[in-house]
Motif scaffolding. Sequence first.
Motif, PDB file in Angstrom:
ATOM      1  N   ALA A   1       0.855  -1.190   0.000  1.00 25.79           N
ATOM      2  CA  ALA A   1       0.000   0.000   0.000  1.00 25.79           C
ATOM      3  C   ALA A   1       0.891   1.239   0.000  1.00 25.79           C
ATOM      4  O   ALA A   1       1.910   1.277   0.692  1.00 25.79           O
ATOM      5  N   PHE A   2       0.508   2.251  -0.774  1.00 28.56           N
ATOM      6  CA  PHE A   2       1.334   3.446  -0.845  1.00 28.56           C
ATOM      7  C   PHE A   2       0.449   4.677  -0.999  1.00 28.56           C
ATOM      8  O   PHE A   2      -0.659   4.608  -1.535  1.00 28.56           O
ATOM      9  N   PHE A   3       0.974   5.789  -0.491  1.00 31.17           N
ATOM     10  CA  PHE A   3       0.260   7.057  -0.654  1.00 31.17           C
ATOM     11  C   PHE A   3       1.244   8.208  -0.485  1.00 31.17           C
ATOM     12  O   PHE A   3       2.339   8.049   0.056  1.00 31.17           O
ATOM     13  N   SER A   4       0.843   9.362  -1.000  1.00 28.78           N
ATOM     14  CA  SER A   4       1.628  10.589  -0.856  1.00 28.78           C
ATOM     15  C   SER A   4       1.002  11.450   0.218  1.00 28.78           C
ATOM     16  O   SER A   4      -0.209  11.418   0.437  1.00 28.78           O
ATOM     17  N   THR A   5       1.842  12.239   0.906  1.00 29.66           N
ATOM     18  CA  THR A   5       1.330  13.133   1.942  1.00 29.66           C
ATOM     19  C   THR A   5       1.741  14.569   1.635  1.00 29.66           C
ATOM     20  O   THR A   5       2.821  14.813   1.095  1.00 29.66           O
ATOM     21  N   GLY A   6       0.867  15.505   1.989  1.00 30.65           N
ATOM     22  CA  GLY A   6       1.204  16.924   1.829  1.00 30.65           C
ATOM     23  C   GLY A   6       0.051  17.749   1.310  1.00 30.65           C
ATOM     24  O   GLY A   6      -0.593  17.381   0.317  1.00 30.65           O
TER      25      GLY A   6
ATOM     26  N   LEU B   1       0.192  19.029  -2.470  1.00 27.65           N
ATOM     27  CA  LEU B   1       0.082  18.123  -3.620  1.00 27.65           C
ATOM     28  C   LEU B   1      -1.297  18.182  -4.243  1.00 27.65           C
ATOM     29  O   LEU B   1      -2.319  18.201  -3.545  1.00 27.65           O
ATOM     30  N   ARG B   2      -1.323  18.203  -5.555  1.00 28.62           N
ATOM     31  CA  ARG B   2      -2.577  18.209  -6.304  1.00 28.62           C
ATOM     32  C   ARG B   2      -2.557  17.062  -7.302  1.00 28.62           C
ATOM     33  O   ARG B   2      -1.504  16.706  -7.864  1.00 28.62           O
ATOM     34  N   PRO B   3      -3.725  16.443  -7.567  1.00 28.91           N
ATOM     35  CA  PRO B   3      -3.788  15.362  -8.556  1.00 28.91           C
ATOM     36  C   PRO B   3      -3.616  15.900  -9.967  1.00 28.91           C
ATOM     37  O   PRO B   3      -3.875  17.080 -10.247  1.00 28.91           O
ATOM     38  N   LEU B   4      -3.195  15.050 -10.865  1.00 32.09           N
ATOM     39  CA  LEU B   4      -3.040  15.446 -12.259  1.00 32.09           C
ATOM     40  C   LEU B   4      -4.390  15.833 -12.845  1.00 32.09           C
ATOM     41  O   LEU B   4      -5.429  15.288 -12.480  1.00 32.09           O
TER      42      LEU B   4
ATOM     43  N   ASP C   1       1.334  15.904  -7.735  1.00 29.87           N
ATOM     44  CA  ASP C   1       1.844  14.694  -7.079  1.00 29.87           C
ATOM     45  C   ASP C   1       2.447  13.779  -8.146  1.00 29.87           C
ATOM     46  O   ASP C   1       1.725  13.081  -8.857  1.00 29.87           O
ATOM     47  N   SER C   2       3.761  13.768  -8.255  1.00 31.59           N
ATOM     48  CA  SER C   2       4.436  12.894  -9.226  1.00 31.59           C
ATOM     49  C   SER C   2       4.961  11.624  -8.590  1.00 31.59           C
ATOM     50  O   SER C   2       5.214  10.634  -9.291  1.00 31.59           O
ATOM     51  N   ASN C   3       5.128  11.623  -7.267  1.00 29.96           N
ATOM     52  CA  ASN C   3       5.802  10.491  -6.630  1.00 29.96           C
ATOM     53  C   ASN C   3       5.056   9.179  -6.786  1.00 29.96           C
ATOM     54  O   ASN C   3       5.671   8.124  -6.989  1.00 29.96           O
ATOM     55  N   ARG C   4       3.725   9.234  -6.670  1.00 27.96           N
ATOM     56  CA  ARG C   4       2.982   7.972  -6.797  1.00 27.96           C
ATOM     57  C   ARG C   4       3.161   7.380  -8.198  1.00 27.96           C
ATOM     58  O   ARG C   4       3.110   6.154  -8.369  1.00 27.96           O
ATOM     59  N   TYR C   5       3.399   8.245  -9.187  1.00 31.12           N
ATOM     60  CA  TYR C   5       3.597   7.763 -10.555  1.00 31.12           C
ATOM     61  C   TYR C   5       5.004   7.196 -10.758  1.00 31.12           C
ATOM     62  O   TYR C   5       5.252   6.492 -11.735  1.00 31.12           O
ATOM     63  N   GLY C   6       5.913   7.508  -9.844  1.00 27.49           N
ATOM     64  CA  GLY C   6       7.228   6.880  -9.861  1.00 27.49           C
ATOM     65  C   GLY C   6       7.278   5.627  -9.010  1.00 27.49           C
ATOM     66  O   GLY C   6       7.988   4.672  -9.329  1.00 27.49           O
ATOM     67  N   ILE C   7       6.484   5.625  -7.927  1.00 25.97           N
ATOM     68  CA  ILE C   7       6.501   4.501  -6.995  1.00 25.97           C
ATOM     69  C   ILE C   7       5.736   3.301  -7.545  1.00 25.97           C
ATOM     70  O   ILE C   7       6.208   2.157  -7.462  1.00 25.97           O
TER      71      ILE C   7
ATOM     72  N   GLY D   1       9.204   4.921   4.844  1.00 28.58           N
ATOM     73  CA  GLY D   1       8.834   6.301   4.563  1.00 28.58           C
ATOM     74  C   GLY D   1       9.859   6.935   3.647  1.00 28.58           C
ATOM     75  O   GLY D   1      11.020   7.114   4.038  1.00 28.58           O
ATOM     76  N   LEU D   2       9.449   7.263   2.435  1.00 29.05           N
ATOM     77  CA  LEU D   2      10.357   7.842   1.460  1.00 29.05           C
ATOM     78  C   LEU D   2      10.364   9.363   1.572  1.00 29.05           C
ATOM     79  O   LEU D   2       9.373   9.974   1.987  1.00 29.05           O
ATOM     80  N   PRO D   3      11.456   9.998   1.174  1.00 30.60           N
ATOM     81  CA  PRO D   3      11.474  11.461   1.129  1.00 30.60           C
ATOM     82  C   PRO D   3      10.456  11.989   0.114  1.00 30.60           C
ATOM     83  O   PRO D   3       9.991  11.259  -0.765  1.00 30.60           O
ATOM     84  N   GLY D   4      10.146  13.270   0.230  1.00 24.51           N
ATOM     85  CA  GLY D   4       9.156  13.859  -0.662  1.00 24.51           C
ATOM     86  C   GLY D   4       9.689  14.281  -2.010  1.00 24.51           C
ATOM     87  O   GLY D   4       8.936  14.332  -2.992  1.00 24.51           O
ATOM     88  N   ASN D   5      10.985  14.596  -2.111  1.00 21.52           N
ATOM     89  CA  ASN D   5      11.538  14.991  -3.399  1.00 21.52           C
ATOM     90  C   ASN D   5      11.502  13.800  -4.356  1.00 21.52           C
ATOM     91  O   ASN D   5      11.837  12.670  -3.975  1.00 21.52           O
ATOM     92  N   PRO D   6      11.103  14.026  -5.610  1.00 23.59           N
ATOM     93  CA  PRO D   6      10.849  12.896  -6.517  1.00 23.59           C
ATOM     94  C   PRO D   6      12.056  12.016  -6.810  1.00 23.59           C
ATOM     95  O   PRO D   6      11.932  10.797  -6.875  1.00 23.59           O
ATOM     96  N   VAL D   7      13.239  12.597  -7.011  1.00 20.50           N
ATOM     97  CA  VAL D   7      14.425  11.773  -7.261  1.00 20.50           C
ATOM     98  C   VAL D   7      14.759  10.956  -6.021  1.00 20.50           C
ATOM     99  O   VAL D   7      15.084   9.758  -6.107  1.00 20.50           O
TER     100      VAL D   7
END
Length: 411
Positions: free
Chosen positions: A184-189, A192-195, A206-212, A299-305
């Motif tokens: 299970a995964f989600f972004s926090t903040g 963040l706005r959806p595409l 929110d780009s991170n979920r698209y990388g994760i 818990g991953l960092p928020g920056n996309p890279v």
Amino acid sequence: MGCCDAPGLMPIEEALSKMLSPISPITDTLTLPIQDAIGYVLAQDLRSPIHVPPFDNSAMDGYAVRVADFSQTDRFVIAGKSFAGAPFDQHWPANSTVRIMTGAQIPEGCDAVIMQENATVEGDQVRFNQPNLKPGMNIRPTGDDICQGDTVLAQGAKLTARDIPMIATLGIATVEVYRKPKVAFFSTGDELRPLGTELEAGQIYDSNRYGIKPLIDNFGCEAIDLGIIPDCPETLKATFEQAAQQADLVITSGGVSVGEADYTKDILEQLGQIGFWKLAIKPGKPFAFGSLNSAWFCGLPGNPVSAVLTMYVLVQPLIAKLAGHTQWQAPQSIPAITHSRFKKSPGRTDYQRGIYRIENGQFVVESTGNQSSGAFRSMSLANCFVVLERERGHVEAGETVQIQLFNPTLY
């Protein structure tokens, strides 16, 4: 602690050891048709029930012969034909030959096949021009590829598109595999706005979920996307509880820093246990690991890279162990000569994005440019990580560095 170690930051090797040591592989199994089993991990050794090939067969179109007959004659009567699926099973007298096709069963008594290019047909007879004719020539013997009882794939192997046709040649229709880990995964903040929506002041997509998610898929897991969760302690806590009930592993991006609105650490302390919080890695220092009831947490960092890098370097081996993928291997390091300068300060192992190529048999590498943890363009351009040791400083062009070529999970 060495003179170049950053205070309070755990080395990557120690972090991986602490992450992997408590992980027990999933033991739940499924029986699946082989066409549905790609990406699953075998729960038991796969042994061949038959020889492959199951009979001696011809490696090419030509003529089946007995080598001993060549001491008696140079002309051979064609006694019959052997086709794939329709073997020749009649008597063939001395000084005769059997026309045979690729894959066809070798007639009893045959000990060589002469390719048709070395044969001249004259009516119902054949003459051969085959120098150095030897027993076994152009014959694929029974079990030449696989012998009955051989272990063709070991328990813990992750099934690929290359494995499935091999399994099919054995006549095996189903395999026993471990179920895939549920992640299970989600972004926090609040920012963040959806595409597909308009950005307002201070907001980002929110780009991170698209990388994760593609990494979770490529790691061979079942992905459970819980969306974007705002910086609200009550909502975050409820989401963590929901995620822990559904998944073996919970992954978040953002919220693991030390800002006033980063609540993840507090909630994790309420619901579970924290293993560690900060690592000597760049990018990706604010990486967290712990447990949530019966689920594990990263818990991953928020920056996309940073999010993608820590997924690749830290979460990937954790998932491999959880999945029972015992044959997983970390990306191999290869020495390369730099063609550009790499900026670095001692204190953290630095994974910079690079482009490698081979010149005159030597790996060479150059930077993709902007190495900011928020600059994903440089990640998109890269085909390797340039891994700079913790104690190392700036790297000048012409120096030797270690690179890790991207494995298939990043393609």
